[in-house]
Write a protein that holds these residues in place. Structure first.
Motif, PDB file in Angstrom:
ATOM      1  N   HIS A   3     -49.189  -4.153  38.902  1.00 26.15           N
ATOM      2  CA  HIS A   3     -49.798  -3.301  39.798  1.00 26.15           C
ATOM      3  C   HIS A   3     -49.558  -4.094  41.315  1.00 26.15           C
ATOM      4  O   HIS A   3     -49.122  -3.298  42.216  1.00 26.15           O
ATOM      5  CB  HIS A   3     -51.347  -2.884  39.576  1.00 26.15           C
ATOM      6  N   ASP A   4     -49.828  -5.278  41.465  1.00 28.15           N
ATOM      7  CA  ASP A   4     -49.951  -5.956  42.455  1.00 28.15           C
ATOM      8  C   ASP A   4     -48.452  -5.997  43.158  1.00 28.15           C
ATOM      9  O   ASP A   4     -48.309  -5.738  44.423  1.00 28.15           O
ATOM     10  CB  ASP A   4     -50.390  -7.317  42.398  1.00 28.15           C
ATOM     11  N   MET A   5     -47.339  -6.114  42.030  1.00 24.78           N
ATOM     12  CA  MET A   5     -46.144  -6.697  42.663  1.00 24.78           C
ATOM     13  C   MET A   5     -45.416  -5.099  43.078  1.00 24.78           C
ATOM     14  O   MET A   5     -44.685  -5.086  44.098  1.00 24.78           O
ATOM     15  CB  MET A   5     -45.313  -6.716  41.641  1.00 24.78           C
ATOM     16  N   HIS A   6     -45.961  -3.912  42.725  1.00 25.26           N
ATOM     17  CA  HIS A   6     -45.576  -2.533  42.855  1.00 25.26           C
ATOM     18  C   HIS A   6     -46.207  -2.317  44.300  1.00 25.26           C
ATOM     19  O   HIS A   6     -45.395  -1.698  45.196  1.00 25.26           O
ATOM     20  CB  HIS A   6     -46.101  -1.301  42.259  1.00 25.26           C
ATOM     21  N   ASN A   7     -47.297  -2.915  44.780  1.00 22.99           N
ATOM     22  CA  ASN A   7     -47.741  -2.606  46.252  1.00 22.99           C
ATOM     23  C   ASN A   7     -47.125  -3.281  47.173  1.00 22.99           C
ATOM     24  O   ASN A   7     -46.878  -3.067  48.508  1.00 22.99           O
ATOM     25  CB  ASN A   7     -49.219  -3.134  46.372  1.00 22.99           C
ATOM     26  N   ILE A   8     -46.265  -4.412  46.737  1.00 24.77           N
ATOM     27  CA  ILE A   8     -45.535  -5.355  47.748  1.00 24.77           C
ATOM     28  C   ILE A   8     -44.222  -4.771  47.653  1.00 24.77           C
ATOM     29  O   ILE A   8     -43.495  -4.687  48.917  1.00 24.77           O
ATOM     30  CB  ILE A   8     -45.332  -6.885  47.156  1.00 24.77           C
ATOM     31  N   PHE A   9     -43.582  -4.397  46.475  1.00 26.68           N
ATOM     32  CA  PHE A   9     -42.110  -3.933  46.552  1.00 26.68           C
ATOM     33  C   PHE A   9     -42.121  -2.555  46.905  1.00 26.68           C
ATOM     34  O   PHE A   9     -40.841  -2.002  47.360  1.00 26.68           O
ATOM     35  CB  PHE A   9     -41.430  -4.254  45.203  1.00 26.68           C
ATOM     36  N   GLY A  10     -42.999  -1.572  46.446  1.00 25.89           N
ATOM     37  CA  GLY A  10     -42.777  -0.203  46.508  1.00 25.89           C
ATOM     38  C   GLY A  10     -42.483   0.453  45.052  1.00 25.89           C
ATOM     39  O   GLY A  10     -41.999  -0.672  44.126  1.00 25.89           O
ATOM     40  N   GLN A  11     -42.394   1.424  44.924  1.00 25.50           N
ATOM     41  CA  GLN A  11     -42.077   2.331  43.658  1.00 25.50           C
ATOM     42  C   GLN A  11     -40.760   2.278  42.957  1.00 25.50           C
ATOM     43  O   GLN A  11     -40.679   2.472  41.861  1.00 25.50           O
ATOM     44  CB  GLN A  11     -42.630   3.715  43.576  1.00 25.50           C
ATOM     45  N   GLU A  12     -39.866   1.797  43.719  1.00 22.97           N
ATOM     46  CA  GLU A  12     -38.441   1.705  43.316  1.00 22.97           C
ATOM     47  C   GLU A  12     -38.269   0.538  42.181  1.00 22.97           C
ATOM     48  O   GLU A  12     -37.389   0.818  41.441  1.00 22.97           O
ATOM     49  CB  GLU A  12     -37.238   1.494  44.398  1.00 22.97           C
ATOM     50  N   VAL A  13     -38.862  -0.462  42.301  1.00 21.80           N
ATOM     51  CA  VAL A  13     -38.936  -1.629  41.395  1.00 21.80           C
ATOM     52  C   VAL A  13     -39.553  -1.077  40.082  1.00 21.80           C
ATOM     53  O   VAL A  13     -40.447  -0.542  39.836  1.00 21.80           O
ATOM     54  CB  VAL A  13     -39.713  -2.631  41.949  1.00 21.80           C
ATOM     55  N   ARG A  14     -38.760  -1.232  38.992  1.00 20.93           N
ATOM     56  CA  ARG A  14     -39.358  -0.875  37.635  1.00 20.93           C
ATOM     57  C   ARG A  14     -39.188  -2.087  36.831  1.00 20.93           C
ATOM     58  O   ARG A  14     -38.363  -2.968  37.109  1.00 20.93           O
ATOM     59  CB  ARG A  14     -38.371   0.323  37.354  1.00 20.93           C
ATOM     60  N   ASN A  15     -39.521  -1.841  35.474  1.00 13.37           N
ATOM     61  CA  ASN A  15     -39.441  -2.765  34.397  1.00 13.37           C
ATOM     62  C   ASN A  15     -39.439  -4.330  34.800  1.00 13.37           C
ATOM     63  O   ASN A  15     -38.743  -5.213  34.344  1.00 13.37           O
ATOM     64  CB  ASN A  15     -37.825  -2.690  33.902  1.00 13.37           C
ATOM     65  N   LEU A  16     -40.458  -4.648  35.483  1.00 17.68           N
ATOM     66  CA  LEU A  16     -40.750  -5.864  36.008  1.00 17.68           C
ATOM     67  C   LEU A  16     -41.107  -6.709  34.868  1.00 17.68           C
ATOM     68  O   LEU A  16     -42.089  -6.803  34.191  1.00 17.68           O
ATOM     69  CB  LEU A  16     -42.177  -5.834  36.928  1.00 17.68           C
ATOM     70  N   LYS A  17     -40.416  -7.917  34.810  1.00 14.37           N
ATOM     71  CA  LYS A  17     -40.770  -9.181  33.626  1.00 14.37           C
ATOM     72  C   LYS A  17     -40.954 -10.337  34.167  1.00 14.37           C
ATOM     73  O   LYS A  17     -40.667 -10.728  35.348  1.00 14.37           O
ATOM     74  CB  LYS A  17     -39.731  -9.086  32.727  1.00 14.37           C
ATOM     75  N   GLN A  18     -41.466 -11.452  33.631  1.00 13.85           N
ATOM     76  CA  GLN A  18     -41.694 -12.659  34.217  1.00 13.85           C
ATOM     77  C   GLN A  18     -41.751 -13.838  33.158  1.00 13.85           C
ATOM     78  O   GLN A  18     -41.758 -13.416  31.948  1.00 13.85           O
ATOM     79  CB  GLN A  18     -43.175 -12.683  34.866  1.00 13.85           C
ATOM     80  N   THR A  19     -41.292 -15.192  33.547  1.00 13.06           N
ATOM     81  CA  THR A  19     -41.292 -16.054  32.715  1.00 13.06           C
ATOM     82  C   THR A  19     -42.535 -16.493  32.476  1.00 13.06           C
ATOM     83  O   THR A  19     -43.406 -16.191  33.060  1.00 13.06           O
ATOM     84  CB  THR A  19     -40.418 -17.253  33.174  1.00 13.06           C
ATOM     85  N   LYS A  20     -42.714 -17.429  31.509  1.00  9.25           N
ATOM     86  CA  LYS A  20     -43.988 -18.052  31.142  1.00  9.25           C
ATOM     87  C   LYS A  20     -44.646 -18.903  32.275  1.00  9.25           C
ATOM     88  O   LYS A  20     -45.709 -18.754  32.617  1.00  9.25           O
ATOM     89  CB  LYS A  20     -44.124 -18.907  29.948  1.00  9.25           C
ATOM     90  N   SER A  21     -43.531 -19.694  32.887  1.00  5.76           N
ATOM     91  CA  SER A  21     -44.158 -20.627  33.821  1.00  5.76           C
ATOM     92  C   SER A  21     -44.519 -20.106  35.025  1.00  5.76           C
ATOM     93  O   SER A  21     -43.936 -19.098  35.725  1.00  5.76           O
ATOM     94  CB  SER A  21     -42.845 -21.779  34.396  1.00  5.76           C
ATOM     95  N   GLU A  22     -45.686 -20.573  35.731  1.00  3.46           N
ATOM     96  CA  GLU A  22     -46.250 -20.015  36.972  1.00  3.46           C
ATOM     97  C   GLU A  22     -45.377 -20.270  37.978  1.00  3.46           C
ATOM     98  O   GLU A  22     -45.359 -19.434  39.030  1.00  3.46           O
ATOM     99  CB  GLU A  22     -47.747 -20.560  37.389  1.00  3.46           C
ATOM    100  N   ASN A  23     -44.506 -21.265  38.086  1.00  2.60           N
ATOM    101  CA  ASN A  23     -43.615 -21.550  39.281  1.00  2.60           C
ATOM    102  C   ASN A  23     -42.072 -21.031  38.755  1.00  2.60           C
ATOM    103  O   ASN A  23     -41.115 -21.781  39.204  1.00  2.60           O
ATOM    104  CB  ASN A  23     -43.728 -22.881  39.697  1.00  2.60           C
TER     105      ASN A  23
END
Length: 272
Positions: free
Chosen positions: A141-161
């Motif tokens: 949700h936070d990332m969509h507010n920054i990127f806009g709705q075109e961004v989809r399928n957001l994934k992340q690594t375990k590491s915070e950095n």
């Protein structure tokens, strides 16, 4: 013998290489400095001063160990880099070509990475990197507010950095992509990879790489993105994919997934 050659001939030399370049894709520049002793290699203040003076995206420092992996560190003008793929390939080319090393396979060891680089019969390079684990982001949700709705399928690594990886609809949207840098830097320390596939060529991937919290908003050519792309797109084993980084300079390399590692096939050139 190689270490003695460095001490005798190249102790003040800085080598320049252009990596991930092909045709109109210019890739990225790395400077390679060969350290004559361990005290020099571990002198953070000195290494940072050299990187600032060079003023390029990555200055690579190598301490040659004849009986073991070569020690490696990477610095930008803004500080030490956790890992730099194009810098590692530049270092391999310097050891093999400029110093006439007979080694066709080179092993490097940093504080957190063990990297193997091989030279091929066609004088290109293969870099072997571990396969990372990606999971669905808890900050969607936070990332969509920054990127806009075109961004989809957001994934992340375990590491915070570590990294965020997100999909965009097509190549055109990738080229036009932008985001609120200040809000992004307040939200996360992760770098960002945005990517899409070519509708007409299933083995072609496009991407861009951003890490504004580390000094420069967008990177020109990023080898460390290769395992992330392989994991994000769940690429099948033993198939070669073309990766085009759509930065202002542009970069090109190929990747292939093999079991739990990703092979990066790249060219390295000496600028004329």
């Amino acid at each position: 013998m190689l270490k003695k050659h460095i001490e005798d001939t190249h102790k003040n030399a800085v080598f320049v290489r252009q990596v991930f370049c092909s045709g109109r894709y210019k890739g990225n520049t790395a400077h390679v400095k060969l350290c004559v002793n361990l005290a020099e290699f571990t002198n953070d203040v000195y290494l940072q001063s050299v990187a600032i003076r060079n003023g390029v995206a990555a200055t690579v420092f190598i301490f040659v160990q004849p009986d073991g992996p070569h020690l490696i560190r990477w610095f930008s003008p803004h500080g030490e880099i956790q890992f730099c793929g194009h810098g590692t390939l530049a270092a391999a080319d310097v050891l093999i070509t400029a110093l006439n090393s007979s080694q066709e396979t080179l092993n490097f060891q940093s504080a957190s990475h063990s990297i193997c680089v091989k030279r091929t019969a066609s004088s290109k390079y293969i870099m072997f990197l571990p396969q990372p684990e990606l999971r669905i982001s808890s900050l969607t949700h936070d990332m969509h507010n920054i990127f806009g709705q075109e961004v989809r399928n957001l994934k992340q690594t375990k590491s915070e950095n570590g990294y965020f990886v997100a999909q965009l609809p097509n190549r055109d949207s990738l080229l036009k992509f932008d985001f609120a840098v200040d809000k992004y830097c307040q939200t996360t320390r992760r770098a960002l990879v945005v990517t899409t596939r070519d509708d007409n060529h299933s083995n072609t991937l496009y991407f861009r790489y951003f890490a504004p919290q580390y000094g420069v908003k967008e990177d020109s050519a990023t080898g460390s993105a290769a395992p992330l792309l392989a994991a994000f797109w769940q690429l099948p084993n033993n198939q070669v994919f073309n990766c085009f980084q759509l930065s202002s300079h542009g970069a090109f390399y190929q990747i292939s997934r093999e079991s739990n590692q990703v092979c990066v096939f790249a060219s390295v050139q000496t600028p004329s």
